[in-house]
Design a protein around this motif. Structure first.
Motif, PDB file in Angstrom:
ATOM      1  N   ILE A 104      19.632  42.851  18.622  1.00 17.72           N
ATOM      2  CA  ILE A 104      19.818  43.971  19.556  1.00 17.72           C
ATOM      3  C   ILE A 104      19.006  45.171  19.104  1.00 17.72           C
TER       4      ILE A 104
ATOM      5  N   LEU B 287      23.643  50.425  26.216  1.00 16.73           N
ATOM      6  CA  LEU B 287      24.383  49.994  25.022  1.00 16.73           C
ATOM      7  C   LEU B 287      25.825  50.486  25.062  1.00 16.73           C
TER       8      LEU B 287
ATOM      9  N   THR C 133      16.104  46.820  21.231  1.00 16.71           N
ATOM     10  CA  THR C 133      16.280  48.230  21.581  1.00 16.71           C
ATOM     11  C   THR C 133      15.075  49.043  21.140  1.00 16.71           C
TER      12      THR C 133
END
Length: 148
Positions: free
Chosen positions: A40, A14, A44
């Motif tokens: 995201i 990231l 994640t």
């Protein structure tokens, strides 16, 4: 141990992705950006925890991420150049009412972005009334007006 490596890998990925995306990504959040951020974060979360949904696994992941972040903070404090490498450095976009077009292209910021910041922060509506517009490390644009 696998969770620690997962957390470290995701943190670094990231960091690189947002470094490549540039500070422009932090400048203004549109509805598309919010949707992308949610996607995201979900991806994640799945990558960090895998099949382990235990409280212990979550705590270990959180502690790993905080420790890595603290280590980067220490690196920035004690190693010259680390802060610029990790966070970039401020960029002057306007000088004495003149756009610095090469720098604007490099950081992917438009004249409209600068004028929005000028209106919001200083009530300035004209580029010629800006002494300096600076893209800060955090992605915000600081406006310094010309003296009257």
């Amino acid at each position: 141990m696998e969770m620690i490596f997962r957390a470290l890998a995701i943190y670094l990925i990231l960091l690189v992705v947002f470094k490549i995306a540039g500070r422009r990504a932090l400048l203004q959040m549109t509805s598309f950006d919010l949707i992308l951020l949610l996607i995201i974060s979900e991806a994640t979360q799945q990558a960090l925890l895998g099949n382990d949904f235990s409280v212990t696994g979550a705590m270990l992941t959180i502690i790993t991420l905080v420790v890595v972040d603290m280590l980067f903070g220490i690196m920035k404090k004690y190693f010259s150049g680390a802060e610029s490498a990790l966070d970039g450095s401020p960029v002057i976009l306007v000088e004495n009412g003149t756009l610095l077009t090469e720098k604007l292209k490099k950081v992917d910021v438009s004249c409209d972005d600068i004028l929005v910041a000028a209106r919001q922060n200083q009530g300035i509506t004209e580029l010629e009334k800006i002494k300096y517009a600076i893209l800060e490390r955090n992605g915000h644009i600081s406006i310094i007006p010309l003296e009257k």
